[in-house]
Scaffold this active site. Structure first.
Site, PDB file in Angstrom:
ATOM      1  N   LYS A 161       4.390   0.659   9.219  1.00 32.60           N
ATOM      2  CA  LYS A 161       4.512   1.928   8.432  1.00 32.60           C
ATOM      3  C   LYS A 161       3.958   2.841   9.432  1.00 32.60           C
ATOM      4  CE  LYS A 161       2.949   0.107   4.751  1.00 32.60           C
ATOM      5  NZ  LYS A 161       2.285  -0.001   3.606  1.00 32.60           N
ATOM      6  N   ARG A 197       4.680 -12.944   9.639  1.00 34.29           N
ATOM      7  CA  ARG A 197       5.570 -11.786   9.477  1.00 34.29           C
ATOM      8  C   ARG A 197       6.792 -11.606  10.262  1.00 34.29           C
ATOM      9  NH1 ARG A 197       2.276  -7.505   9.507  1.00 34.29           N
ATOM     10  NH2 ARG A 197       3.686  -5.989   9.854  1.00 34.29           N
ATOM     11  N   GLU A 210       0.860  -1.289   0.017  1.00 30.94           N
ATOM     12  CA  GLU A 210      -0.047   0.161   0.042  1.00 30.94           C
ATOM     13  C   GLU A 210       0.832   1.049   0.207  1.00 30.94           C
ATOM     14  OE1 GLU A 210      -2.814   0.121   3.493  1.00 30.94           O
ATOM     15  OE2 GLU A 210      -3.421   2.275   2.754  1.00 30.94           O
TER      16      GLU A 210
END
Ligand code: ATP
Ligand code: MG
Length: 591
Positions: free
Chosen positions: A301, A291, A66
């Site tokens: 982020k 992850r 994204e």
């Protein structure tokens, strides 16, 4: 606790004795077992699918960032996995921007992400996509669901929708608008698109099951009104599809075979499959993996953006940031990051990787590839009293003891030199094998010197200069250089040394798990105040004065350094310390 850790960090600038390699015993345990060449669970799935011809023998993955921030080392794991699988099985990997939230996304991020993926060594050829390219198609899919009676326009407020959803232990309630007619829904959805409703006034929801044990299936929102321009579609839309309604359909449109994502999306898989089934379109397989979590590091982020906005760092590419642009600036080679991603492997349950492993991979690579040079960052003047006043000798210095092809360079030697302040002690303990009054050391690639006198500042008592003598017979490489002394120091000739700024880094966070919001609710408070030390008056060998941004060196005994790619005017390089020579930190931490 705080203070103790800070003291440990301070000690990290310790000098290293001369060794050829860059790795220590402690790091050996981190090395990959070469005998182990088994495939990971995703490779097993892919190989099984190839055998059964599930996707006609195709492997087609995608990396779907994204564009709401810069890529970090966690993304590198996903990039290496997706592009790596495609390469391994002669498949393809797309780069697809998941750009469905115009209020947080920017073109700047798109550019930076592309640069970072390329830098890491991967290529999407002509397969660059944006979910926003599918907005027309997604709208059509939404209409299709409405026509099938699978979606409805809701007028509950966002707050009410949350209340109606229920909890893990309590089933949800149906919205009073759930049973509108298809015609009414089509009309309302059309009016949402036309801008007739304000943000939050209407949403389009899937009609699935408000009593489902999986909250994601309790009539999830598909479209919301957002009166915001999009960085690619401009003002064309004032309704935008939600991530869940976009991701799987984008995968489907691109004929992705294996849609690999992180474990948080495991609970979304039934929804992913539901959309594709109800729309009756091509169905990729979603696979979840754990992850990457790294200690002392934030990999979110949103929080990295907070560090930037609150100015705890100089920007996304601050060399202390775990972003790929920060690591590039710090001097981490892309090869080392790929090696790291390979070593950590791919698992189905979450764990935290030791930052020391990343640094180990960086050292491994830099040890092979970096030219050795000398730099003195805390200079102490040494005068060789028996060396002729105006004489300058050019001494031969090897560029990389591990690589004979790296060749040699010449280093000027003269009567007045700099050594490192830490390499002299007036009153040394027994095991101090550096310079002290009356003791001898070798100057690397040069001579053995002996300290005869110490000159101090009369007022402060600080040692400001050493008076030494040298043994002319002891020149390195000469037939007479067999004489052994315990210590070898790096040095520079004062008349030839070039001034340089050097920046030393430590972990950005003092605590091992800064992402733990319960323990550390204030992100900024956890930032290590000693994470950056700027040394203005360092010196380097004359020939690296013209080094340019990105050039990497090993400064003997000080660590690996990289020329800063932002603040290095021609002829005046600024050096970032990429990593120290050995993992002093992990060893200290163990104690
Ligand atoms: P963040 O939590 O940093 O905001 P994100 O998952 O929201 O990350 P995306 O841009 O959506 O960021 O991520 C793109 C891809 O990278 C996704 O497939 C995501 O699963 C993967 N990814 C993100 N963070 C990690 C991580 N720490 N380890 C492995 N893969 C990750
Ligand atoms: Mg995401």
């Amino acid at each position: 606790m705080f203070l103790k850790l800070r003291a440990l960090f301070a000690r990290q600038t310790k000098l290293m004795p001369f060794t050829s390699g860059g790795s220590s015993q402690g790091e050996k345990i981190l090395q990959k077992d070469d005998s182990e060449s088994s495939t990971n669970f995703i490779q097993n799935i892919v190989e099984e699918d190839l055998k059964t011809q599930k996707f006609e023998g195709r492997v087609h993955t995608r990396f779907p960032p994204e564009p709401n921030g810069y890529l970090h080392i966690g993304h590198a794991k996903s990039i290496c996995l997706n592009f790596g699988l495609a390469a391994q099985y002669s498949g393809k990997c797309n780069l697809r921007f998941d750009d469905t939230n115009p209020s947080k996304e920017e073109e700047e991020y798109v550019k930076a992400i592309m640069e970072d993926v390329r830098w890491l060594g991967f290529d999407w050829d002509d397969r660059l996509y944006f979910s926003s390219e599918y907005f027309d198609q997604l709208y059509e899919y939404a209409v299709r669901l409405i026509q099938k009676g699978n979606a409805y326009v809701d007028a509950l407020s966002p707050q009410q929708i949350r209340e109606y959803r229920g909890t893990l232990t309590q089933s949800g309630r149906n919205s009073p608008h759930r049973d509108r007619s298809v015609e009414e829904n089509l009309d309302l959805f059309e009016r949402m698109r036309a801008g007739d409703f304000a943000e939050g006034e209407r949403v389009l929801r899937a009609k699935i099951d408000m009593a489902s044990g999986n909250l994601n299936l309790r009539d999830p929102v598909l479209y919301r009104v957002l009166k915001v321009a999009h960085h690619r579609t401009g003002d064309k839309w004032c309704i935008y599809p939600m991530y869940d309604f976009t991701h799987g359909q984008s995968d489907s449109l691109e004929q992705i075979t294996h849609s690999i994502c992180t474990l948080e999306f495991e609970d979304h898989r039934p929804l992913y499959d539901w959309f594709l089934k109800e729309l009756d379109i091509y169905r990729p397989q979603q696979i979840e993996f754990a992850r990457l979590n790294l200690n002392y590091t934030i990999l979110s982020k949103r929080k990295l953006l907070q560090l930037v906005q609150e100015k705890h760092v100089s920007g996304w590419d601050d060399p202390r940031m775990p972003t790929l642009s920060g690591m590039r600036r710090r001097g981490y080679p892309p090869e080392a990051i790929r090696d790291f991603c390979d070593r950590i492997g791919v698992a189905k349950s979450n764990s935290t990787v030791d930052f020391a492993l990343l640094e180990y991979c960086v050292r491994e690579d830099l040890n092979k590839t970096s030219s050795r040079v000398m730099a003195v960052i805390r200079p102490l003047k040494v005068v060789i009293e028996n060396y002729p006043e105006d004489q300058v000798e050019e001494l031969t210095a090897e560029n990389n003891p591990g690589d004979p092809d790296a060749g040699f360079r010449m280093m000027p030697f003269s009567r007045v030199l700099y050594i490192e302040q830490d390499d002299f002690m007036e009153d040394p303990p027994k095991k101090f094998f550096r310079l002290a009054l009356g003791r001898e050391v070798r100057l690397k690639h040069a001579y053995i010197i002996k300290c005869e006198r110490v000159i101090k500042n009369e007022n402060t008592g600080e040692v400001v200069e050493l008076r030494c003598t040298y043994d002319p017979e002891s020149k390195s490489g000469s037939s007479m250089d067999g004489r052994k002394v315990k210590g070898t120091l790096h040095w520079l000739s004062v008349d030839h040394a070039q001034p340089a700024e050097v920046r030393l880094y430590n972990h950005l966070f003092l605590n091992e798990n800064p992402a733990d919001e319960k323990e550390y609710p204030d992100l900024g408070a956890g930032v290590n105040p000693d994470s950056l030390e700027i040394v203005k008056n360092g010196f380097i060998e004359p020939f690296i004065k013209n080094a340019v941004g990105g050039d990497r060196f090993q400064f003997l005994r000080l660590g690996y350094f990289c020329v800063d790619n932002k603040n290095s005017p021609p002829g005046a390089p600024v050096f970032n310390r990429t990593v120290t020579l050995r993992d002093t930190w992990a060893k200290i931490a163990k104690k």
